[in-house]
Structure formats: C-alpha cells, structure tokens
Write an enzyme that holds these catalytic residues in place. Structure first.
Site, PDB file in Angstrom:
ATOM      1  N   GLY A   1       0.821  -1.212   0.000  1.00 12.67           N
ATOM      2  CA  GLY A   1       0.000   0.000   0.000  1.00 12.67           C
ATOM      3  C   GLY A   1       0.849   1.254   0.000  1.00 12.67           C
ATOM      4  O   GLY A   1       0.522   2.245  -0.668  1.00 12.67           O
ATOM      5  N   ASP A   2       1.953   1.222   0.741  1.00 13.23           N
ATOM      6  CA  ASP A   2       2.866   2.363   0.767  1.00 13.23           C
ATOM      7  C   ASP A   2       3.521   2.550  -0.603  1.00 13.23           C
ATOM      8  O   ASP A   2       3.728   3.675  -1.066  1.00 13.23           O
ATOM      9  CB  ASP A   2       3.952   2.148   1.828  1.00 13.23           C
ATOM     10  CG  ASP A   2       3.359   1.893   3.202  1.00 13.23           C
ATOM     11  OD1 ASP A   2       2.308   2.490   3.518  1.00 13.23           O
ATOM     12  OD2 ASP A   2       3.942   1.096   3.961  1.00 13.23           O
TER      13      ASP A   2
END
Length: 311
Positions: free
Chosen positions: A250-251
């Site tokens: 997600g990052d």
C-alpha cells in the site's frame, strides 16, 4: 517530502504454519527502517525521485533508523524527541498466506515537541513540491494534526497526500488533502457501517470527495484499486501473481501515485503506475522495495476502466 510521525524498526519473520500459542524457531528477521512514510520514501528513491524524510525520532532505535537512512543515501531531517522510537513485528506464513503484525504504539510526544515539530514542518514545506503523510500518530500528538498539515500545505498550494486511519483519518479529511488512500476496512470505519458492494464503497468515497478531497484512492489488495475523484471514477484490475511479501504494498502504491503526479502522467496512467508499484513490492522479499524496471513492465498489465460512464 514524506512525513512519518510514528516511525519504527520493522522486523519481519517467515514462519511456516504459524500458530497462536505455539513456539516457532525462525531464521534471523529482516530489519528495516519502517513506518509507512519511510516505506514511501524508499520507493520514491527507487523510482529515481528526490525525497526528504521528516517526522519524529528518538532514542537508540531512532539512531539506528537514521543510520539506515544514511546508508542508502536517503535525505532526512527529523525532529529529535526524548522518547524511544518503537519496534514492530510481522509474522509471514507462506503456507497459509497470512500476515500477523504486532505494532507498538510508540513514544509519548510532549506539548513542547508538538510545537517544535509544527514549526519544523512549516519550515520544510517552503521547499517541498508535494507532501505525503503516512501512518499512525504517537501518543501526545493532537488528533487534528493531519488536518493542520492539510491546511498548511493548501495555503502553500502544495498537494498533500494522506494515508492514515481512525480518528487521524477523520480529522485529516477535514483538512481537505489532495488525496487519501484508505483500504476497505478504513473506509468502513470512517462511514461507520458495512460496505457490502462496490456501489456502496463508491458512494462512501464520493461523500469524502464532497468534503473537498480531490481523490480517494481505495486500495483493494489483490483486487486492485478504485480511484474516486470529483469528476472521474476509475477502476484498476491487476493480474494474479506469486506474492512473497505484501507488507509495504500500500505504501508502494502511494509512492507510485505521488511519482506519477510529479511526472504529470494522466490520471488513468497514474492509477496504473501506482498499482504496478504495489505489485512490484509484493513480489520482493524486502518491505517497501521495488525495481523500477519491474514496475514499468507491470504497468501495461493493469487494466484501468472508467466506472462513471452513464452514471
């Protein structure tokens, strides 16, 4: 510029047949300078984008993180605090395909340290062209602090990208960031009810856009992502692939979106590039790591479709 208010040393272990209540012998854990914002920072660097990391660091753990950033030539300007920066553990079971995380809350920040960081942030913003704030806030930070950051960056006409959850997200949305990146669980928590289908998720995202947020990047894990804007709604579908370590995907997606926006990509290509970054991280053992050549190969495999035609 990335902001990590609650960084950590992230330690991940691969544990086959992981079971609660049992002892497991494991190989040495993989240690990284972690916290969501630092994962974003590394990926931006791997995409050949210049990035400055800031936030709060303290104690021997904070010193270790600074040394790690120095070792990979990541520029940083953290505010030193008296508390000890936290450590977080992740147990990855490749057999069951599960990921179990133990996350320390982190140090308590004093009122004086909050004021000092507010001034520090304002100073650093003078040279920033995009600001990405990620992760939880440590104890002592006022819950509207992300809202303040949104207001500061908006006055300076700097796009502000926010990835957080809980009260920090609720308050942060009031600061009208350019983009937020919730997952399904975080979006459900924000609206306070179950979202049983795609239509309900889109309606919830539209409510956020109506509050002044330009884009909601809804992360759907292996199902891809949906980007809801004030004018566009785009869905990205990704191919099946062998996942080695999903931590940090997600990052990586957020870093890819920030990079694409800096490069002036179309919104459709930006979404595809962001998803490709998330995929590129998932096929690596390391957390928050992508190969740019792999990202570029994956971009054409992401299928982006408009969802607002005929709505």
């Amino acid at each position: 510029m990335t902001v990590t208010l609650n960084p950590a040393i992230d330690v991940s272990y691969h544990v086959q047949h992981f079971q609660i209540g049992h002892g497991h012998r494991v190989e040495n854990g993989n240690k990284t300078a972690g916290g969501k914002g630092l994962n974003v920072s590394r990926v931006l660097q791997q995409l050949n984008s210049e990035v400055l990391c800031t936030g709060l660091l303290g104690g021997s753990t904070g010193t270790w993180i600074k040394n790690q950033l120095d070792s990979v030539n990541l520029m940083h300007d953290f505010l030193e605090i008296t508390g000890e920066t936290r450590t977080c553990l992740a147990m990855l079971d490749p057999i069951a395909g599960t990921q179990t995380e133990l996350m320390e809350r982190g140090p308590t920040i004093s009122k004086e340290e909050v004021e000092r960081f507010r001034d520090h942030f304002k100073h650093l913003c003078q040279k920033a062209n995009i600001v990405i704030a990620s992760g939880s806030m440590p104890k002592g930070m006022p819950s509207p602090f992300y809202q303040e950051m949104g207001e500061i960056t908006r006055e300076l006409h700097i796009p502000f990208l926010l990835d957080t959850s809980g009260n920090a997200l609720t308050e942060g949305i009031e600061g009208r960031p350019f983009l937020i990146k919730p997952n399904e669980m975080e979006l459900r928590a924000y609206v306070g009810r179950e979202l049983s289908n795609e239509e309900e998720m889109l309606e919830a995202a539209k409510i956020i856009c109506n509050k002044g947020v330009q884009y909601v990047l809804l992360s759907l894990g292996s199902k891809g992502a949906i980007l809801v804007g004030q004018e566009n709604i785009l869905k990205a579908e990704i191919p099946e692939m062998e996942v080695k370590n999903p931590v940090g995907s997600g990052d990586s997606m957020l870093a890819g979106m920030a990079y694409a926006l800096q490069q002036g990509f179309s919104i459709s290509k930006s979404l595809a590039f962001a998803c490709a970054c998330g995929m590129a991280n998932a096929v690596e053992e390391q957390t928050g790591y992508v190969e740019k050549v792999v990202v570029e190969k994956l971009v054409p495999q992401v299928k982006v479709t408009p969802l607002n035609e005929g709505r």
